[in-house]
Design a protein around this motif. Structure first.
Motif, mmCIF file in Angstrom:
data_model
loop_
_atom_site.group_PDB
_atom_site.id
_atom_site.type_symbol
_atom_site.label_atom_id
_atom_site.label_comp_id
_atom_site.label_asym_id
_atom_site.label_seq_id
_atom_site.Cartn_x
_atom_site.Cartn_y
_atom_site.Cartn_z
ATOM 1 N N ALA A 218 22.058 7.257 -2.982
ATOM 2 C CA ALA A 218 22.366 8.585 -3.503
ATOM 3 C C ALA A 218 23.311 8.486 -4.696
ATOM 4 C CB ALA A 218 22.977 9.454 -2.409
ATOM 5 N N GLY A 219 24.360 7.668 -4.551
ATOM 6 C CA GLY A 219 25.318 7.497 -5.646
ATOM 7 C C GLY A 219 24.675 6.850 -6.852
ATOM 8 N N LEU A 220 23.870 5.827 -6.586
ATOM 9 C CA LEU A 220 23.219 5.116 -7.682
ATOM 10 C C LEU A 220 22.267 6.033 -8.436
ATOM 11 C CD1 LEU A 220 22.695 2.406 -9.112
ATOM 12 C CD2 LEU A 220 20.840 2.012 -7.494
ATOM 13 N N SER A 221 21.510 6.849 -7.697
ATOM 14 C CA SER A 221 20.553 7.678 -8.425
ATOM 15 C C SER A 221 21.282 8.749 -9.237
ATOM 16 C CB SER A 221 19.494 8.269 -7.491
ATOM 17 O OG SER A 221 20.093 9.046 -6.505
ATOM 18 N N LEU A 222 22.436 9.225 -8.733
ATOM 19 C CA LEU A 222 23.226 10.144 -9.569
ATOM 20 C C LEU A 222 23.661 9.461 -10.859
ATOM 21 C CD1 LEU A 222 25.567 12.016 -7.063
ATOM 22 C CD2 LEU A 222 23.574 12.893 -8.279
ATOM 23 N N PHE A 444 23.166 20.900 -11.320
ATOM 24 C CA PHE A 444 23.965 20.030 -10.453
ATOM 25 C C PHE A 444 23.544 20.020 -8.992
ATOM 26 C CE2 PHE A 444 26.995 20.895 -13.998
ATOM 27 C CZ PHE A 444 26.960 19.621 -14.518
ATOM 28 N N LEU A 445 22.405 20.640 -8.676
ATOM 29 C CA LEU A 445 21.948 20.624 -7.293
ATOM 30 C C LEU A 445 21.814 19.182 -6.786
ATOM 31 C CD1 LEU A 445 21.310 22.550 -5.085
ATOM 32 C CD2 LEU A 445 18.943 22.668 -5.831
ATOM 33 N N ALA A 446 21.347 18.295 -7.643
ATOM 34 C CA ALA A 446 21.188 16.894 -7.244
ATOM 35 C C ALA A 446 22.533 16.278 -6.884
ATOM 36 C CB ALA A 446 20.533 16.100 -8.377
ATOM 37 N N VAL A 447 23.576 16.663 -7.639
ATOM 38 C CA VAL A 447 24.909 16.106 -7.394
ATOM 39 C C VAL A 447 25.418 16.540 -6.024
ATOM 40 C CG1 VAL A 447 27.292 16.085 -8.208
ATOM 41 C CG2 VAL A 447 25.414 16.049 -9.839
ATOM 42 N N ALA A 448 25.171 17.801 -5.666
ATOM 43 C CA ALA A 448 25.623 18.296 -4.376
ATOM 44 C C ALA A 448 24.731 17.782 -3.253
ATOM 45 C CB ALA A 448 25.635 19.821 -4.380
ATOM 46 N N PHE A 449 23.460 17.576 -3.567
ATOM 47 C CA PHE A 449 22.509 17.164 -2.548
ATOM 48 C C PHE A 449 22.801 15.751 -2.045
ATOM 49 C CE2 PHE A 449 18.432 15.194 -1.341
ATOM 50 C CZ PHE A 449 18.059 16.060 -0.327
ATOM 51 N N GLY A 450 23.116 14.829 -2.958
ATOM 52 C CA GLY A 450 23.339 13.429 -2.587
ATOM 53 C C GLY A 450 24.308 13.257 -1.419
ATOM 54 N N PRO A 451 25.566 13.662 -1.588
ATOM 55 C CA PRO A 451 26.529 13.460 -0.503
ATOM 56 C C PRO A 451 26.215 14.270 0.762
ATOM 57 C CG PRO A 451 27.613 14.298 -2.484
ATOM 58 C CD PRO A 451 26.174 14.186 -2.801
ATOM 59 N N PRO A 488 32.885 15.952 5.576
ATOM 60 C CA PRO A 488 33.232 14.989 4.507
ATOM 61 C C PRO A 488 32.214 15.010 3.378
ATOM 62 C CG PRO A 488 33.282 13.946 6.669
ATOM 63 C CD PRO A 488 32.713 15.316 6.881
ATOM 64 N N GLY A 489 30.947 15.082 3.724
ATOM 65 C CA GLY A 489 29.900 15.115 2.702
ATOM 66 C C GLY A 489 29.994 16.372 1.852
ATOM 67 N N ILE A 490 30.246 17.504 2.535
ATOM 68 C CA ILE A 490 30.346 18.774 1.802
ATOM 69 C C ILE A 490 31.518 18.747 0.830
ATOM 70 C CG2 ILE A 490 30.870 21.226 2.062
ATOM 71 C CD1 ILE A 490 29.292 21.200 4.645
ATOM 72 N N LEU A 491 32.629 18.202 1.311
ATOM 73 C CA LEU A 491 33.809 18.144 0.431
ATOM 74 C C LEU A 491 33.559 17.237 -0.768
ATOM 75 C CD1 LEU A 491 36.828 18.238 2.815
ATOM 76 C CD2 LEU A 491 36.652 19.434 0.639
ATOM 77 N N THR A 492 32.962 16.080 -0.510
ATOM 78 C CA THR A 492 32.631 15.194 -1.625
ATOM 79 C C THR A 492 31.720 15.914 -2.613
ATOM 80 O OG1 THR A 492 32.707 13.370 -0.062
ATOM 81 C CG2 THR A 492 31.752 12.913 -2.209
ATOM 82 N N ALA A 493 30.729 16.613 -2.073
ATOM 83 C CA ALA A 493 29.789 17.326 -2.942
ATOM 84 C C ALA A 493 30.515 18.376 -3.781
ATOM 85 C CB ALA A 493 28.703 17.986 -2.094
ATOM 86 N N MET A 494 31.404 19.134 -3.136
ATOM 87 C CA MET A 494 32.100 20.188 -3.884
ATOM 88 C C MET A 494 32.958 19.597 -4.985
ATOM 89 S SD MET A 494 33.072 23.019 -1.068
ATOM 90 C CE MET A 494 33.051 24.419 -2.070
ATOM 91 N N LEU A 495 33.625 18.508 -4.641
ATOM 92 C CA LEU A 495 34.473 17.859 -5.640
ATOM 93 C C LEU A 495 33.638 17.372 -6.823
ATOM 94 C CD1 LEU A 495 36.936 16.242 -6.698
ATOM 95 C CD2 LEU A 495 36.117 14.391 -5.268
ATOM 96 N N LEU A 496 32.537 16.679 -6.514
ATOM 97 C CA LEU A 496 31.710 16.133 -7.587
ATOM 98 C C LEU A 496 31.181 17.256 -8.475
ATOM 99 C CD1 LEU A 496 29.639 13.385 -5.729
ATOM 100 C CD2 LEU A 496 31.421 13.034 -7.410
ATOM 101 N N VAL A 497 30.685 18.321 -7.846
ATOM 102 C CA VAL A 497 30.125 19.414 -8.640
ATOM 103 C C VAL A 497 31.215 20.078 -9.471
ATOM 104 C CG1 VAL A 497 29.011 21.668 -8.540
ATOM 105 C CG2 VAL A 497 28.239 19.840 -7.041
ATOM 106 N N MET A 498 32.363 20.321 -8.847
ATOM 107 C CA MET A 498 33.426 21.009 -9.570
ATOM 108 C C MET A 498 33.835 20.218 -10.815
ATOM 109 S SD MET A 498 36.931 22.569 -8.117
ATOM 110 C CE MET A 498 38.109 23.341 -9.224
#
Lengths: 562, 322
Positions: A218-222, A444-451, A488-498
């Motif tokens: 997921a990280g790599l594809s982002l 950024f849906l992909a960014v939130a989707f990964g984590p 944890p995944g949701i928080l990572t996603a929110m951080l990345l998207v923000m």
């Protein structure tokens, strides 16, 4: 804006429903419909881009094919390979060190290694060139010491240079995702491996790494999608990639159609790669084996411990300390002239946009993730692929696609509105915050989707099943089983998207309301004319603003129960 | 959270501008215009390409009254795509020389930017310099620095050369430049000039206002401008300019702003803020700019740059100019 889930996740199960057949159909297919709806939102602007094929542009194609296309494709592949290698080594290696080993400074590097995420790639690119190119202070000092020809220095404006810069800004995607995967694995699999006689290295490669694969991928594809879509960084280096061809067709040859055709080819390749990856993964699932506590860290000793500190320290210095120091130096020179009260407005706009977009986008990702788990079949898988494609498109191209959709709707509304009076024709979508948020969702849906997805992959289906068998209602299962495990995944996603939204430029520039500027807009104003020093003040403010969500995540992970 | 930007009241007098010219170069002028006339100016900034796409997409429903951008090529393209309205204005005709505006009155230059040669005063004798074409001479081998061909300024320069010399000769020239490069092309003019100053190369082609900025920061920098082609066509000039949109909701107010921008009071600041040359011949340039001396400028209509831009891009690709 976003379709609200028709019911909590558990509700999909056929629960003795005796209502009308339409209702039953809707209930049965709620997840397929949800993912289709989301895919539709993302697909509209993509379709606009694909519609470029309606007009043949043979001249442009022939020209590109006979001159620059081959080099551009080769350059793009080389860049992708280099960045992939870089982010994997840095991201997975550092995540392994900080989550499963103990060495001096580990507690600090744990969170500090996330910080480079706050630095926009184009900013690091410019700082690197300013410091290390022929005219920069390093080479100037060397010339003074050894004379003009008396030393060797690598050319920073080169393939190696651009790969290094992109790997340094993109590795946090892999780092954060694989770190939380390593932590979530708990101690038992590694304990089991070690009790069977595997050393730390083999335990890592045979057990920890395969288990973390969904997160790493997921990280790599982002990182790779961002590399493909990147324009700013490669432009600073004047390194020509496929994106260059898209912009050349658009801005140089004034041919938006040809640009759309090129962009849609790019999308096709990405869609194939994503589908291929999913097929290759097949039915393999990587679920957390037990929630049994944090792993016992391998205590590194002596030279190895210091080597680990040195490696983490080097990456942190090069990717964060050095560029931030340079930005601070530049900002110091202009702060008296350029810092005005409007900065508070810029800061507020940036933060509130980032936060709202994070909420909207992560809600979208959650829907998609549940749809993927409960909805079956190729329709669902296809919808998920489409819904995450927006991230792979060069920003300006996607922004234009989105804008065309909005103006299309506006023009339709206007023709309706004029029936009711002469003032009915004003645009209601284009240039509003709602339009911006929708644009960020698409991008950024992909960014939130990964984590979110890799967090979901680690939840064993037996867990919610057990809860249900104990009589828990769907809403309760969502609240008490899924939500805590996904957090944890949701928080990572929110951080990345923000953070990504705050750095985003093309869609913000094109779709923002009048006078609604952000820090990224200010950076654009300065950098587009090459005034990088004057861009340092908004850049450093943006980095500081980006640290806020990172800190939230750090505090959160520090309080994580063991 | 924020006002809805799209909707607007028709009552208040205002002008809405889509601008590819940067905020810090236009806001002071807009503020002055508002103070003088009471007409409010609202604007959004972006690159020319996306702004043009937006104008086209919005069609008759656009809130924009004026498109303001840099480079004649972009202005020509906007006119070509039919988003700009022809304007009849004696004031504009009087204030803007004919070769710096659209022959059909759809756009008007507002500042002049000269793209010229900059050289190291330490390592170059002005005797060596003559024309843009001259930089293709093998004597400059390993001594030339250029900005990337992706920048519209270079595309316009090459387009105007094509108009003057023909495609074949121009391609030879560009190939000669590429052969003479000391290092691969830079991403901006400032870095290009810094390379000359640091000794990586001896000459470069840049816009004068970038040189002005550098000079302001470092008055002792060992660089100087050279005005090429003085015996024939003159120095290549380009414009930043503006036009009124075809579906402008406030065409009168927009015309007032456009005319006002061409008047001496505004011209002084419009050019001065960025150390460009005023388009209005009655206005003196900034003293620092004036100190670079007078020159003969190319007076082919700048819209040629737009017409030939796509061909120029292809030519540079063929010549291997990145």
């Amino acid at each position: 804006m976003e379709p609200i889930p028709a019911g909590p996740p558990g509700a999909v199960l056929p629960a003795g429903d005796h209502h009308g057949s339409l209702r039953r159909f809707l209930r049965r297919n709620v997840w397929a419909l949800t993912s289709l709806a989301l895919a539709f939102v993302v697909a509209l602007p993509l379709l606009v881009i694909f519609s470029g094929w309606l007009h043949a542009q043979n001249e442009v194609w022939q020209h590109l094919a006979s001159t620059v296309l081959r080099d551009l494709v080769v350059n793009t592949l080389v860049l992708m390979a280099g960045v992939a290698a870089g982010v994997l080594v840095l991201g997975v290696g550092l995540a392994w060190l900080t989550s499963l080993c103990e060495f001096p400074g580990r507690r600090f590097f744990d969170w500090a290694l996330m910080l480079p995420l706050a630095i926009p790639a184009y900013v690091l690119a410019f700082v690197a060139i300013a410091l290390l190119d022929f005219t920069g202070p390093v080479q100037t000092a060397l010339r003074e010491a050894f004379g003009a020809g008396g030393f060797w220095f690598p050319d920073i404006r080169s393939t190696g240079g651009v790969i290094t810069v992109m790997a340094l800004v993109l590795y946090p995607y892999v780092y954060m995702l694989s770190r939380s995967a390593f932590l979530a694995q708990g101690r038992s699999p590694l304990d089991a491996a070690r009790s069977l006689g595997l050393g730390p290295w083999r335990a890592f490669f045979r057990v920890a790494l395969p288990m973390a694969r969904p997160a790493i991928i997921a990280g790599l594809s982002l990182a790779l999608m961002e590399t493909l879509a990147d324009f700013g960084t490669v432009a600073v280096f004047n390194y020509d990639t496929f994106t260059t061809a898209i912009y050349k067709a658009w801005f140089g040859l004034f041919n938006l159609q040809a640009a759309s055709q090129l962009a849609s080819l790019l999308l096709l390749v990405v869609a194939l790669a994503l589908t291929g990856e999913r097929l290759m993964r097949g039915r393999a699932r990587f679920h957390e084996l037990s929630g049994a506590g944090r792993p016992v860290r391998f205590r590194l000793k002596g030279g190895r411990a210091w080597l680990a500190s040195a490696a983490a320290g080097l990456v942190f210095t090069v990717a964060f300390v050095a560029p931030v120091s340079q930005l601070l130096l530049w900002a110091w020179d202009i702060v008296r002239d350029d810092l005005d009260p409007r900065y508070w407005q810029l800061l507020w706009n940036t933060l509130s946009l980032g936060a709202s977009a994070a909420v909207v986008t992560v809600c979208g990702a959650l829907l998609l993730v549940f749809a993927k788990r409960f909805g079956k079949g190729p329709v669902n898988a296809g919808a998920v692929t489409v819904a995450t494609l927006g991230y792979a498109l060069p920003g300006s191209v996607l922004a234009v696609g989105i804008m065309l959709v909005f103006t299309g709707m506006d023009n339709f509304l206007a023709s309706v509105g004029r029936i009711f009076g002469p003032d009915g024709g004003a645009p209601v979508l284009t240039g509003t915050i709602a339009a911006l948020l929708l644009a960020y969702l698409v991008r950024f849906l992909a960014v939130a989707f990964g984590p979110t997805d890799s967090a979901m992959e680690q939840i064993r289906p037996s867990l919610p099943e057990a809860a249900r068998s104990l009589g828990a209602r769907p809403a309760q299962i969502f609240r008490e089983v899924y939500l805590p495990l996904l957090r944890p995944g949701i928080l990572t996603a929110m951080l990345l998207v923000m953070v990504d939204v705050m750095k985003e430029m093309p869609a913000t520039l094109l779709l923002r309301p009048f006078g609604w500027d952000t820090l990224a807009v200010r950076i654009y104003e300065m950098t587009s004319e090459g005034e990088w020093e004057r861009a340092a003040l908004p850049a450093i403010t943006l980095v500081a603003a980006g640290l806020l969500p990172v800190m939230v995540l750090v505090w959160r992970s520090a309080r994580r129960p063991s | 959270m924020a006002p809805s930007g799209g909707a607007m009241a028709a009552a208040a007098e205002e002008v809405v501008v889509y601008s590819a010219r940067k905020e810090h170069l236009i806001k002071p002028l807009f503020d002055a215009f508002t103070a003088e006339t009471g007409i409010n100016v609202r604007y959004v900034t972006d690159k020319a390409g996306p702004l043009l796409a937006r104008l086209q997409a919005e069609g008759a429903n656009t809130p924009a009254d004026m498109l303001m951008t840099v480079d004649a090529g972009n202005l020509w393209q906007a006119a070509e795509q039919g988003v700009l309205a022809a304007v009849e204005s004696e004031t504009l005709k009087a204030n803007v020389p004919a070769h710096l505006r659209d022959p059909e009155g759809r756009w008007f230059g507002l500042s002049v930017r000269a793209r010229t040669i900059v050289y190291s005063t330490e390592r170059v004798d002005t005797e060596e310099l003559s024309t843009y074409e001259g930089l293709a001479d093998p004597k400059w081998q390993g001594r030339l620095c250029l900005r990337t061909s992706k920048k519209v300024y270079n595309q316009s320069l090459v387009a105007m050369m094509m108009e003057r010399l023909g495609a074949e000769r121009t391609q030879e020239v560009v190939e000669g430049w590429v052969a003479n490069l000391a290092t691969q092309p830079f991403s901006n003019d400032t870095k290009t000039m810094e390379a000359v100053a640091a000794g990586q190369c001896d000459v470069a082609i840049v816009n004068t206002y970038y040189f002005g900025r550098l000079q302001k920061k470092d008055p002792d920098i060992e660089l100087a401008l050279f005005w090429p082609n003085q015996d024939d066509s003159g120095v290549h000039v380009n414009v930043s300019g503006a036009g009124i949109t075809r579906h402008a909701p406030h065409p009168e107010a927009a015309l007032r702003l456009l005319e006002w921008l061409s008047t001496p009071a505004a011209q002084d600041r419009f050019a001065g803020l960025n150390m460009e040359y005023p388009v209005n011949p009655a206005v003196e340039p900034d003293p620092l700019v004036a100190a670079w001396g007078d020159f003969k400028a190319d007076n082919i209509n700048v819209s040629k740059a737009g017409e030939l831009q796509a061909e120029a891009v292809m030519l540079m690709d063929r010549a291997g100019y990145r």
